[in-house]
Design a protein around this motif. Structure first.
Motif, PDB file in Angstrom:
ATOM      1  N   PRO A  74       0.825  -1.206   0.000  1.00  0.00           N
ATOM      2  CA  PRO A  74       0.000   0.000   0.000  1.00  0.00           C
ATOM      3  C   PRO A  74       0.862   1.260   0.000  1.00  0.00           C
ATOM      4  O   PRO A  74       1.953   1.287   0.565  1.00  0.00           O
ATOM      5  CB  PRO A  74      -0.809  -0.136   1.294  1.00  0.00           C
ATOM      6  N   ALA A  75       0.356   2.304  -0.644  1.00  0.00           N
ATOM      7  CA  ALA A  75       1.112   3.552  -0.741  1.00  0.00           C
ATOM      8  C   ALA A  75       0.160   4.742  -0.732  1.00  0.00           C
ATOM      9  O   ALA A  75      -1.034   4.601  -0.974  1.00  0.00           O
ATOM     10  CB  ALA A  75       1.951   3.565  -2.011  1.00  0.00           C
ATOM     11  N   GLN A  76       0.705   5.893  -0.467  1.00  0.00           N
ATOM     12  CA  GLN A  76      -0.008   7.157  -0.579  1.00  0.00           C
ATOM     13  C   GLN A  76       0.608   7.905  -1.751  1.00  0.00           C
ATOM     14  O   GLN A  76       1.663   8.527  -1.614  1.00  0.00           O
ATOM     15  CB  GLN A  76       0.120   7.958   0.716  1.00  0.00           C
ATOM     16  N   LEU A  77      -0.034   7.824  -2.903  1.00  0.00           N
ATOM     17  CA  LEU A  77       0.570   8.413  -4.099  1.00  0.00           C
ATOM     18  C   LEU A  77       0.777   9.920  -3.962  1.00  0.00           C
ATOM     19  O   LEU A  77       1.731  10.476  -4.512  1.00  0.00           O
ATOM     20  CB  LEU A  77      -0.294   8.111  -5.323  1.00  0.00           C
ATOM     21  N   GLU A  78      -0.113  10.578  -3.226  1.00  0.00           N
ATOM     22  CA  GLU A  78       0.001  12.026  -3.074  1.00  0.00           C
ATOM     23  C   GLU A  78       1.296  12.426  -2.386  1.00  0.00           C
ATOM     24  O   GLU A  78       1.808  13.541  -2.592  1.00  0.00           O
ATOM     25  CB  GLU A  78      -1.193  12.574  -2.293  1.00  0.00           C
ATOM     26  N   SER A  79       1.847  11.518  -1.582  1.00  0.00           N
ATOM     27  CA  SER A  79       3.060  11.852  -0.832  1.00  0.00           C
ATOM     28  C   SER A  79       4.327  11.433  -1.556  1.00  0.00           C
ATOM     29  O   SER A  79       5.431  11.742  -1.097  1.00  0.00           O
ATOM     30  CB  SER A  79       3.017  11.166   0.544  1.00  0.00           C
ATOM     31  N   LEU A  80       4.197  10.737  -2.677  1.00  0.00           N
ATOM     32  CA  LEU A  80       5.367  10.282  -3.418  1.00  0.00           C
ATOM     33  C   LEU A  80       5.840  11.370  -4.374  1.00  0.00           C
ATOM     34  O   LEU A  80       5.040  12.081  -4.979  1.00  0.00           O
ATOM     35  CB  LEU A  80       5.040   9.011  -4.205  1.00  0.00           C
ATOM     36  N   SER A  81       7.139  11.492  -4.506  1.00  0.00           N
ATOM     37  CA  SER A  81       7.695  12.475  -5.431  1.00  0.00           C
ATOM     38  C   SER A  81       7.610  11.967  -6.859  1.00  0.00           C
ATOM     39  O   SER A  81       7.527  10.761  -7.108  1.00  0.00           O
ATOM     40  CB  SER A  81       9.154  12.772  -5.070  1.00  0.00           C
ATOM     41  N   GLN A  82       7.623  12.906  -7.793  1.00  0.00           N
ATOM     42  CA  GLN A  82       7.647  12.606  -9.224  1.00  0.00           C
ATOM     43  C   GLN A  82       6.390  11.890  -9.715  1.00  0.00           C
ATOM     44  O   GLN A  82       6.413  11.217 -10.729  1.00  0.00           O
ATOM     45  CB  GLN A  82       8.878  11.767  -9.589  1.00  0.00           C
ATOM     46  N   THR A 133       5.438   5.060 -14.009  1.00  0.00           N
ATOM     47  CA  THR A 133       6.793   4.839 -13.516  1.00  0.00           C
ATOM     48  C   THR A 133       7.282   6.170 -12.957  1.00  0.00           C
ATOM     49  O   THR A 133       7.345   7.153 -13.696  1.00  0.00           O
ATOM     50  CB  THR A 133       7.734   4.380 -14.642  1.00  0.00           C
ATOM     51  N   PRO A 134       7.612   6.232 -11.673  1.00  0.00           N
ATOM     52  CA  PRO A 134       8.038   7.506 -11.084  1.00  0.00           C
ATOM     53  C   PRO A 134       9.184   8.142 -11.870  1.00  0.00           C
ATOM     54  O   PRO A 134      10.126   7.473 -12.268  1.00  0.00           O
ATOM     55  CB  PRO A 134       8.505   7.085  -9.682  1.00  0.00           C
ATOM     56  N   GLY A 135       9.062   9.434 -12.106  1.00  0.00           N
ATOM     57  CA  GLY A 135      10.088  10.138 -12.854  1.00  0.00           C
ATOM     58  C   GLY A 135       9.796  10.222 -14.330  1.00  0.00           C
ATOM     59  O   GLY A 135      10.458  10.962 -15.060  1.00  0.00           O
ATOM     60  N   ARG A 136       8.794   9.470 -14.791  1.00  0.00           N
ATOM     61  CA  ARG A 136       8.410   9.530 -16.194  1.00  0.00           C
ATOM     62  C   ARG A 136       7.012  10.123 -16.307  1.00  0.00           C
ATOM     63  O   ARG A 136       6.164   9.938 -15.446  1.00  0.00           O
ATOM     64  CB  ARG A 136       8.442   8.131 -16.828  1.00  0.00           C
ATOM     65  N   SER A 137       6.791  10.833 -17.395  1.00  0.00           N
ATOM     66  CA  SER A 137       5.526  11.547 -17.544  1.00  0.00           C
ATOM     67  C   SER A 137       4.381  10.636 -17.978  1.00  0.00           C
ATOM     68  O   SER A 137       3.222  11.016 -17.881  1.00  0.00           O
ATOM     69  CB  SER A 137       5.691  12.679 -18.576  1.00  0.00           C
ATOM     70  N   SER A 138       4.710   9.451 -18.460  1.00  0.00           N
ATOM     71  CA  SER A 138       3.683   8.574 -19.019  1.00  0.00           C
ATOM     72  C   SER A 138       2.833   7.947 -17.920  1.00  0.00           C
ATOM     73  O   SER A 138       3.308   7.160 -17.103  1.00  0.00           O
ATOM     74  CB  SER A 138       4.339   7.469 -19.853  1.00  0.00           C
ATOM     75  N   VAL A 139       1.560   8.334 -17.877  1.00  0.00           N
ATOM     76  CA  VAL A 139       0.576   7.716 -16.995  1.00  0.00           C
ATOM     77  C   VAL A 139      -0.461   7.077 -17.902  1.00  0.00           C
ATOM     78  O   VAL A 139      -0.930   7.708 -18.847  1.00  0.00           O
ATOM     79  CB  VAL A 139      -0.101   8.751 -16.078  1.00  0.00           C
ATOM     80  N   PHE A 140      -0.804   5.826 -17.652  1.00  0.00           N
ATOM     81  CA  PHE A 140      -1.756   5.174 -18.535  1.00  0.00           C
ATOM     82  C   PHE A 140      -2.778   4.386 -17.734  1.00  0.00           C
ATOM     83  O   PHE A 140      -2.585   4.097 -16.548  1.00  0.00           O
ATOM     84  CB  PHE A 140      -1.045   4.265 -19.540  1.00  0.00           C
ATOM     85  N   CYS A 141      -3.859   4.061 -18.422  1.00  0.00           N
ATOM     86  CA  CYS A 141      -4.967   3.324 -17.808  1.00  0.00           C
ATOM     87  C   CYS A 141      -5.139   1.982 -18.499  1.00  0.00           C
ATOM     88  O   CYS A 141      -5.009   1.889 -19.723  1.00  0.00           O
ATOM     89  CB  CYS A 141      -6.245   4.151 -17.907  1.00  0.00           C
ATOM     90  N   ALA A 142      -5.427   0.970 -17.720  1.00  0.00           N
ATOM     91  CA  ALA A 142      -5.706  -0.359 -18.264  1.00  0.00           C
ATOM     92  C   ALA A 142      -6.965  -0.905 -17.612  1.00  0.00           C
ATOM     93  O   ALA A 142      -7.151  -0.777 -16.401  1.00  0.00           O
ATOM     94  CB  ALA A 142      -4.535  -1.305 -18.016  1.00  0.00           C
TER      95      ALA A 142
END
Length: 207
Positions: A74-82, A133-142
């Motif tokens: 589990p993670a809190q995406l809002e608190s992760l960098s990049q 992938t953190p640090g990369r701009s590519s966000v995708f949906c599946a």
């Protein structure tokens, strides 16, 4: 070590069988077609083993680099960098408006390989993932569904990720379809339509 031994055995076995039997059969077939120049036939016949060896060996090497200790936590995406929170929120709002329920945010432990937000749909019995992938701009949906007899169907909206999946992680019964640039609504609609066809044609049920 075991993976390397299997890789070498496969490579040497393939080369032996190719040179001893398959090479001549396919070459004669291509030459007999007449309309393909002989030079092109020889190029094709030399490229085929390279392509096959690259795909299979690359898969084995790729999988061998993945630690058996890796797991999603589990993670809190809002608190992760990049992390592209704006795009994650866009997908979240779009998927929830389609009836998806947010389950959890996850990250791959001991690695920055990927983070994901997982959803389920109580009516259509399918899942959705929003990944980056953190640090990369590519966000995708599946959007994917699991079917009987180990069949699965996944629709994605990013061709680059699809190329990686196709090259390294594809399975005979794992169908991956790319609908680049479509909205989550169109992605879901296409997924459900295709899933229904597969279930009807192969006489499968959801699992």
């Amino acid at each position: 070590m075991k993976t390397k031994i299997i890789t070498y055995i496969y490579a040497f076995s393939f080369i032996f069988i190719w040179n001893a039997f398959v090479y001549k059969i396919i070459l004669n077939f291509l030459l007999n077609l007449k309309f393909i120049p002989a030079d092109i036939c020889y190029i094709i016949i030399n490229l085929i083993p390279l392509i096959v060896l690259f795909e299979v060996i690359a898969k084995i090497v790729f999988i061998s680099t993945i630690s058996s200790k890796l797991k999603f936590v589990p993670a809190q995406l809002e608190s992760l960098s990049q992390i592209d929170n704006k795009t994650f929120n866009y997908y979240t709002n779009a998927l929830e408006s389609l009836g998806f329920t947010r389950i959890s945010d996850l990250e791959l432990s001991e690695s920055s390989l990927t983070v994901a937000r997982i959803f389920s749909h109580p009516k259509h019995f399918c899942f959705a993932e929003v990944m980056q992938t953190p640090g990369r701009s590519s966000v995708f949906c599946a959007i994917g569904s699991a079917l009987e007899k180990e069949w699965s169907v996944s629709f994605r909206d990013n061709s680059f990720v699809h190329a990686i999946v196709y090259a390294f992680l594809r399975r005979p019964k794992g169908i991956i379809v790319v609908k680049q640039g479509v909205t989550p609504e169109e992605l879901l609609r296409s997924h459900l339509k295709f899933r229904q066809k597969i279930m009807r044609d192969l006489n499968l049920q959801l699992t």
